[in-house]
Design an enzyme around this catalytic site. Structure first.
Site, PDB file in Angstrom:
ATOM      1  N   LEU A  10       1.051  -0.959  -0.121  1.00  0.00           N
ATOM      2  CA  LEU A  10       0.133  -0.124   0.160  1.00  0.00           C
ATOM      3  C   LEU A  10       0.836   1.264   0.040  1.00  0.00           C
ATOM      4  O   LEU A  10       1.810   1.392   0.784  1.00  0.00           O
ATOM      5  CB  LEU A  10      -0.973  -0.196   1.383  1.00  0.00           C
ATOM      6  CG  LEU A  10      -2.099   1.062   1.223  1.00  0.00           C
ATOM      7  CD1 LEU A  10      -3.214   0.538   1.856  1.00  0.00           C
ATOM      8  CD2 LEU A  10      -1.341   2.366   1.904  1.00  0.00           C
ATOM      9  N   ILE A  11       0.678   2.126  -1.023  1.00  0.00           N
ATOM     10  CA  ILE A  11       1.469   3.377  -0.798  1.00  0.00           C
ATOM     11  C   ILE A  11       0.361   4.561  -0.964  1.00  0.00           C
ATOM     12  O   ILE A  11      -0.418   4.809  -1.685  1.00  0.00           O
ATOM     13  CB  ILE A  11       2.094   3.588  -2.611  1.00  0.00           C
ATOM     14  CG1 ILE A  11       3.154   2.080  -2.696  1.00  0.00           C
ATOM     15  CG2 ILE A  11       2.965   4.481  -2.518  1.00  0.00           C
ATOM     16  CD1 ILE A  11       3.625   1.896  -3.810  1.00  0.00           C
ATOM     17  N   GLY A  13      -0.521   8.666  -1.224  1.00  0.00           N
ATOM     18  CA  GLY A  13      -0.027   9.820  -2.206  1.00  0.00           C
ATOM     19  C   GLY A  13       0.481   9.377  -3.481  1.00  0.00           C
ATOM     20  O   GLY A  13       1.460   9.951  -3.777  1.00  0.00           O
ATOM     21  N   SER A  15      -0.665  10.183  -6.575  1.00  0.00           N
ATOM     22  CA  SER A  15      -1.115  10.825  -8.013  1.00  0.00           C
ATOM     23  C   SER A  15      -0.170  11.595  -8.693  1.00  0.00           C
ATOM     24  O   SER A  15      -0.549  11.857  -9.839  1.00  0.00           O
ATOM     25  CB  SER A  15      -2.452  11.796  -7.411  1.00  0.00           C
ATOM     26  OG  SER A  15      -2.019  12.872  -6.621  1.00  0.00           O
ATOM     27  N   GLY A  17       4.295  12.606  -8.621  1.00  0.00           N
ATOM     28  CA  GLY A  17       5.777  12.715  -7.924  1.00  0.00           C
ATOM     29  C   GLY A  17       6.178  11.342  -7.575  1.00  0.00           C
ATOM     30  O   GLY A  17       6.134  10.254  -8.174  1.00  0.00           O
ATOM     31  N   ILE A  18       6.797  11.275  -6.359  1.00  0.00           N
ATOM     32  CA  ILE A  18       7.481  10.216  -6.035  1.00  0.00           C
ATOM     33  C   ILE A  18       6.400   8.913  -5.732  1.00  0.00           C
ATOM     34  O   ILE A  18       6.696   7.738  -5.974  1.00  0.00           O
ATOM     35  CB  ILE A  18       8.351  10.442  -4.709  1.00  0.00           C
ATOM     36  CG1 ILE A  18       9.413  11.405  -4.778  1.00  0.00           C
ATOM     37  CG2 ILE A  18       8.900   9.136  -4.117  1.00  0.00           C
ATOM     38  CD1 ILE A  18      10.019  12.094  -3.680  1.00  0.00           C
ATOM     39  N   GLY A  19       5.197   9.279  -5.239  1.00  0.00           N
ATOM     40  CA  GLY A  19       4.281   8.273  -4.999  1.00  0.00           C
ATOM     41  C   GLY A  19       3.897   7.633  -6.151  1.00  0.00           C
ATOM     42  O   GLY A  19       3.829   6.356  -6.299  1.00  0.00           O
ATOM     43  N   SER A 143      12.472  13.555   4.239  1.00  0.00           N
ATOM     44  CA  SER A 143      12.724  14.393   3.344  1.00  0.00           C
ATOM     45  C   SER A 143      14.268  14.788   4.002  1.00  0.00           C
ATOM     46  O   SER A 143      14.526  14.577   5.484  1.00  0.00           O
ATOM     47  CB  SER A 143      12.006  15.713   3.380  1.00  0.00           C
ATOM     48  OG  SER A 143      12.655  17.202   3.088  1.00  0.00           O
ATOM     49  N   TYR A 156       7.071  22.332   8.370  1.00  0.00           N
ATOM     50  CA  TYR A 156       7.269  20.997   7.336  1.00  0.00           C
ATOM     51  C   TYR A 156       8.371  20.495   8.144  1.00  0.00           C
ATOM     52  O   TYR A 156       8.350  19.161   8.047  1.00  0.00           O
ATOM     53  CB  TYR A 156       7.438  21.449   6.047  1.00  0.00           C
ATOM     54  CG  TYR A 156       7.919  20.456   5.356  1.00  0.00           C
ATOM     55  CD1 TYR A 156       6.867  19.515   4.614  1.00  0.00           C
ATOM     56  CD2 TYR A 156       9.214  20.017   4.526  1.00  0.00           C
ATOM     57  CE1 TYR A 156       7.183  18.591   3.646  1.00  0.00           C
ATOM     58  CE2 TYR A 156       9.744  19.120   3.765  1.00  0.00           C
ATOM     59  CZ  TYR A 156       8.611  18.370   3.417  1.00  0.00           C
ATOM     60  OH  TYR A 156       8.889  17.355   2.507  1.00  0.00           O
TER      61      TYR A 156
END
Length: 283
Positions: A10-11, A13, A15, A17-19, A143, A156
């Site tokens: 299960l991943i 995010g 939609s 980029g990295i995901g 990050s 952040y």
């Protein structure tokens, strides 16, 4: 751990980029991918890319808002009901934010923490019983901002620091029940993550008051850094490796630059090296 077509990850995010890149990479490696996103109306790019590569049968899109505990629990229950197991979790969903506390206020900080920290905790907690059963893994995209505090990224970086501390503390405990834990630390990545901030730079500067000169310097520096950013696929490769390698490291950086940048902090006992570095970003 050798991936087979039966293994399920299960991943969050996915939609963009990295995901998105991690979902495709995991599917290529033979995983059944549960690709989650808050708005499934944005699944088009992932589904088209999967179809073009002949991976459509391995990618299943589900709605998941990591800040909705009931939704998290329901999503995990659906995965187990449909697939019978969960072998890995990739915590990738997140939200950036630019500002400093005097101007942005506590509500913005709380919202950033809710997505970037508490969302990770909620999904990890829900997944752990199933990962114990499969001897699985948790890979979390943090990050370099989870190691080095960065100007105008107070909320952040605080959230990413919290994720790093949470996962570093969880890792030895999870290992006693057969679950591996890895954090993956990207630097600048050319993705929609930054574009999705929707920053109105003139308005931001106008509202910055005495911090406007420092903010302008920071924004200029950031534009330059993102002009040399990694591609999402490059940043996602270590995420997929964390799922498939026999003994992945706990902490993995996605580029040589990220290694050197985080290394500055990890060798900086009194904090002076980091302060000397980041001061140059705001003047």
């Amino acid at each position: 751990m050798t991936a087979t077509p039966e293994k399920t990850v299960l991943i969050t995010g996915t939609s963009s980029g990295i995901g998105l890149a991690a979902a495709l990479g995991a599917a290529r490696a033979g995983w059944t991918v549960i690709a989650t996103m808050r708005d499934t109306g944005k699944a088009g790019p992932l589904l088209r890319a999967a179809a073009e590569e002949g991976l459509a049968g391995r990618v299943r899109v589900k709605r998941l808002d990591v800040t909705d505990q009931e939704g998290v629990d329901a999503c995990l229950a659906e995965v187990i009901a449909e697939h019978g197991r969960l072998d890995a979790l990739v915590n990738n969903a997140g939200a950036a934010g630019v500002g400093t506390i005097e101007q942005s206020g506590l509500d913005a900080v709380r919202a950033t923490m809710e997505v970037n920290f508490f969302g990770v905790v909620a999904v990890t907690r829900a997944a752990l019983p199933h990962l114990r059963a499969s001897g699985g893994r948790v890979a979390t995209v943090t990050s370099v901002g989870g190691i080095v505090g960065q100007p105008f990224n107070e909320a952040y970086c605080a959230a990413k620091f919290a994720v790093e501390g949470f996962m570093e503390s969880l890792a030895p405990v999870a290992a006693t029940v057969g679950v591996g834990v890895t954090v993956v630390e990207p630097g600048a990545v050319a993705s929609e993550f930054v574009a999705n901030l929707g920053l109105d730079v003139p308005a931001l500067l106008d509202q910055a008051g005495p911090y406007a000169p420092a903010l302008q310097a920071y924004l200029t520096r950031t534009r330059i850094s993102f002009s040399n950013a990694q591609s999402p696929a490059e940043a996602a490769a270590p995420v997929v490796a964390a799922l498939t390698e026999e003994h992945p490291a706990f902490r993995v950086q996605t580029s040589r630059w990220a290694e050197e940048f985080t290394g500055t902090k990890l060798a900086d006992l009194d904090g002076s090296a980091v302060q000397d570095l980041t001061r140059t970003w705001v003047r």
